[in-house]
Design an enzyme around this catalytic site. Structure first.
Site, PDB file in Angstrom:
ATOM      1  N   GLN A 188      -4.713  -4.969   6.864  1.00 29.02           N
ATOM      2  CA  GLN A 188      -5.634  -6.221   6.426  1.00 29.02           C
ATOM      3  C   GLN A 188      -5.688  -7.190   7.264  1.00 29.02           C
ATOM      4  O   GLN A 188      -6.023  -8.417   6.572  1.00 29.02           O
ATOM      5  CB  GLN A 188      -5.264  -6.196   4.986  1.00 29.02           C
ATOM      6  CG  GLN A 188      -5.726  -4.764   4.218  1.00 29.02           C
ATOM      7  CD  GLN A 188      -6.913  -4.284   4.128  1.00 29.02           C
ATOM      8  OE1 GLN A 188      -7.851  -5.000   4.423  1.00 29.02           O
ATOM      9  NE2 GLN A 188      -7.282  -3.066   3.840  1.00 29.02           N
ATOM     10  N   LYS A 238     -10.298  -0.073  10.644  1.00 28.19           N
ATOM     11  CA  LYS A 238     -10.523  -1.389   9.642  1.00 28.19           C
ATOM     12  C   LYS A 238     -11.046  -2.740  10.502  1.00 28.19           C
ATOM     13  O   LYS A 238     -10.843  -3.736  10.153  1.00 28.19           O
ATOM     14  CB  LYS A 238      -9.250  -1.655   8.832  1.00 28.19           C
ATOM     15  CG  LYS A 238      -8.832  -0.530   7.880  1.00 28.19           C
ATOM     16  CD  LYS A 238      -7.685  -1.229   7.146  1.00 28.19           C
ATOM     17  CE  LYS A 238      -7.174   0.367   6.467  1.00 28.19           C
ATOM     18  NZ  LYS A 238      -7.943   0.473   5.170  1.00 28.19           N
ATOM     19  N   ASP A 262       2.957  -4.650   8.091  1.00 30.05           N
ATOM     20  CA  ASP A 262       1.751  -3.563   8.104  1.00 30.05           C
ATOM     21  C   ASP A 262       0.608  -4.639   8.319  1.00 30.05           C
ATOM     22  O   ASP A 262       0.218  -5.508   7.231  1.00 30.05           O
ATOM     23  CB  ASP A 262       1.739  -3.204   6.563  1.00 30.05           C
ATOM     24  CG  ASP A 262       0.386  -2.161   6.312  1.00 30.05           C
ATOM     25  OD1 ASP A 262      -0.448  -2.418   7.128  1.00 30.05           O
ATOM     26  OD2 ASP A 262       0.476  -1.606   5.416  1.00 30.05           O
ATOM     27  N   HIS A 282       1.077  -1.227   0.020  1.00 28.57           N
ATOM     28  CA  HIS A 282       0.001  -0.082  -0.134  1.00 28.57           C
ATOM     29  C   HIS A 282       0.934   1.255   0.027  1.00 28.57           C
ATOM     30  O   HIS A 282       1.974   1.280   0.747  1.00 28.57           O
ATOM     31  CB  HIS A 282      -0.994  -0.116   1.192  1.00 28.57           C
ATOM     32  CG  HIS A 282      -1.966   0.846   1.486  1.00 28.57           C
ATOM     33  ND1 HIS A 282      -1.545   2.282   1.672  1.00 28.57           N
ATOM     34  CD2 HIS A 282      -3.385   0.783   1.237  1.00 28.57           C
ATOM     35  CE1 HIS A 282      -2.807   3.051   1.608  1.00 28.57           C
ATOM     36  NE2 HIS A 282      -3.894   2.218   1.402  1.00 28.57           N
ATOM     37  N   CYS A 288      -4.710   2.477  -3.785  1.00 29.25           N
ATOM     38  CA  CYS A 288      -3.502   2.950  -3.133  1.00 29.25           C
ATOM     39  C   CYS A 288      -2.381   1.863  -3.371  1.00 29.25           C
ATOM     40  O   CYS A 288      -1.362   1.732  -2.332  1.00 29.25           O
ATOM     41  CB  CYS A 288      -3.638   3.158  -1.661  1.00 29.25           C
ATOM     42  SG  CYS A 288      -4.833   4.570  -1.339  1.00 29.25           S
TER      43      CYS A 288
HETATM   44  N1  PMP Z   1      -1.687  -0.465   4.666  1.00 23.40           N
HETATM   45  C1  PMP Z   1      -2.759  -1.380   4.237  1.00 23.40           C
HETATM   46  C2  PMP Z   1      -2.538  -2.704   3.782  1.00 23.40           C
HETATM   47  C3  PMP Z   1      -3.980  -0.736   3.963  1.00 23.40           C
HETATM   48  O1  PMP Z   1      -4.987  -1.479   3.494  1.00 23.40           O
HETATM   49  C4  PMP Z   1      -4.528   0.582   4.571  1.00 23.40           C
HETATM   50  C5  PMP Z   1      -5.629   1.026   4.287  1.00 23.40           C
HETATM   51  N2  PMP Z   1      -6.326   1.101   2.947  1.00 23.40           N
HETATM   52  C6  PMP Z   1      -3.372   1.278   5.102  1.00 23.40           C
HETATM   53  C7  PMP Z   1      -2.075   0.725   5.121  1.00 23.40           C
HETATM   54  C8  PMP Z   1      -3.521   2.817   5.417  1.00 23.40           C
HETATM   55  O2  PMP Z   1      -4.576   2.854   6.625  1.00 23.40           O
HETATM   56  P1  PMP Z   1      -5.066   4.167   7.352  1.00 23.40           P
HETATM   57  O3  PMP Z   1      -5.457   4.725   5.999  1.00 23.40           O
HETATM   58  O4  PMP Z   1      -5.871   3.573   8.143  1.00 23.40           O
HETATM   59  O5  PMP Z   1      -3.974   4.816   7.766  1.00 23.40           O
END
Ligand code: PMP
Length: 424
Positions: free
Chosen positions: A221, A244, A218, A141, A382
């Protein structure tokens, strides 16, 4: 149709909504999850009865708020299997946690010449500098890529990328060659937010540690979908977002091994992270408050603890099994519909399925699906380097949470057929 093992929709008020006259099938959980009534009521009750800024007052409300905030930290600690509450730093979310870590690892002056007394507590060896390498993967991401790009640019370090196989899995074959003695950090997602591929994190940690490199996982997910135990993963850092995992927005977690956090400077300074201050110097608080400058989002931390208790009542293993069954069913149903490409296949998946309908733009399909009451996300998610890997401009992503059932998947398949018949 197969039987879903969990039946939780009635816990989530928003799932009773209709969209364009149809019941909502919410399949955008990788973006954010809906909130159960217990979390909504907890937050409302907190503001009705307890709210006061934490850690700064002797009055009862402040003490109660502070206790709940620290209780939330303990709840998070136990939930992810960390050994010590000092290892749980509250942040605003995953992105915020990674940025905080990137600053602490590379952007701060340490040792010697600064006018403060505390820098000698930190190890300049922990800082990433010129010629050091950071290894990310081709499926990250943007939030787990851009902070490392910036750090490398500022400090003269080198960003390396672990490439992907055609099926979207990590290219692990020559991993021991890719992690070198210059590698200082491996930053990898536990689960892809696009393909739902679960990465072999333990194996990466073993290779990284053999070379003396740290590992950041990270977990954005992962935490709402499977049991996560940071002690057995043995990663040095693990980050995730509350929103999430059924909690409020604006709260997240940076887990770090105490020994690793101890050697890092705070990266952000201000109220709440010191024990004493003069006009020229400061004495910093111990972990974890040293990393929590300013008023933290304590109401959201309380909501996170409530969300975790909700997850624990159901059981993470049951959630994993339920979602596995649904994930398989979703892939089967999409293949049955035909006229589409599913991206990514691996021995282990969780949460998301990414696909495109032949000859149809994902955005157009998403609009038709919305008219059918089916909420999916379209675009690059993203993860533009991953889009490039699959040679696409974007895709449709359907992503699961514990409240989804086979009915949602059948509705997804019906909406895909509708989009194909209208746009194909
Ligand atoms: N890493 C991953 C794998 C994600 O899916 C996301 C959110 N889509 C993020 C980072 C960023 O998370 P946040 O927008 O809650 O900071």
């Amino acid at each position: 149709m197969m039987n879903a093992t969990l039946d939780l929709k009635s816990d989530f008020p928003i799932l009773a909504r209709e969209i364009h006259g149809r019941p909502l099938a919410y399949l955008d959980n990788a973006a954010t999850t809906q909130k159960p009534l217990c979390v909504i009521e907890r937050v409302s009750n907190f503001y009705r009865t307890r709210n006061s800024n934490i850690h700064r007052g002797v009055h009862s409300l402040s003490e109660e708020s502070s206790t709940l905030y620290e209780d939330a930290r303990e709840t998070v600690r136990a939930f992810i299997g960390a050994g010590d509450m000092r290892e749980i730093v509250f942040t605003a979310g995953t992105t915020d946690a990674i940025n905080l870590l990137a600053r602490a690892l590379g952007d701060c002056t340490t040792g010697g010449d600064a006018p403060f007394g505390d820098e000698t507590r930190y190890s300049s060896d922990a800082q990433i500098g010129e010629g050091d390498e950071i290894l990310v993967t081709g499926m990250e991401h943007h939030s787990n890529l851009l902070p490392w790009q910036d750090l490398c640019r500022r400090r003269g370090a080198v960003l390396r990328v672990l490439p992907l196989e055609r099926n979207g899995t990590l290219h692990m074959e020559d991993i021991s060659r890719r992690i070198t003695s210059r590698t200082r950090l491996v930053a990898v997602t536990h689960v892809s937010n696009v393909t739902g591929i679960v990465n072999p994190v333990e194996e990466l940690v073993r290779h990284a540690h053999d070379r003396g490199a740290l590992v950041l996982v990270d977990g954005a997910q992962a935490v709402a979908h499977m049991p996560v135990d940071v002690a057995s993963l043995d990663c040095d850092f693990y980050v995730f977002s509350g929103h999430k995992m059924f909690a409020e927005n604006g709260i997240g977690v940076l887990y770090g091994k105490a020994a690793r956090l101890e050697e890092l400077p705070p990266a952000r300074v201000g109220g709440g992270m010191v024990t004493s201050v003069t006009l020229e110097s400061r004495r910093e608080a111990d972990l974890p408050l040293r990393f929590e400058a300013g008023t933290p989002n304590y109401p959201a931390a309380v909501s996170l603890a409530e969300a975790i208790r909700y997850l624990q009542r159901i059981g993470m293993q049951r959630i994993r099994e339920h979602e596995n069954t649904l994930h398989e069913y979703m892939r089967e149903q999409l293949v049955k519909v035909g006229g589409l490409t599913v991206y990514g296949s691996a021995p282990e998946h969780s949460g998301s399925v990414a696909f495109n309908l032949d000859g149809i733009q994902p955005y157009d399909a998403g609009m038709i699906m919305d008219r059918m009451g089916v909420a999916v996300r379209t675009g690059t998610h993203c993860a533009e380097p991953l889009m490039r890997h699959f040679d696409i401009n974007g895709c449709i992503r359907a992503s699961l949470a514990l409240y989804n059932d086979t009915d949602d998947i059948d509705r997804l398949a019906e909406a895909v057929r509708k989009a194909q018949s209208m746009l194909g």
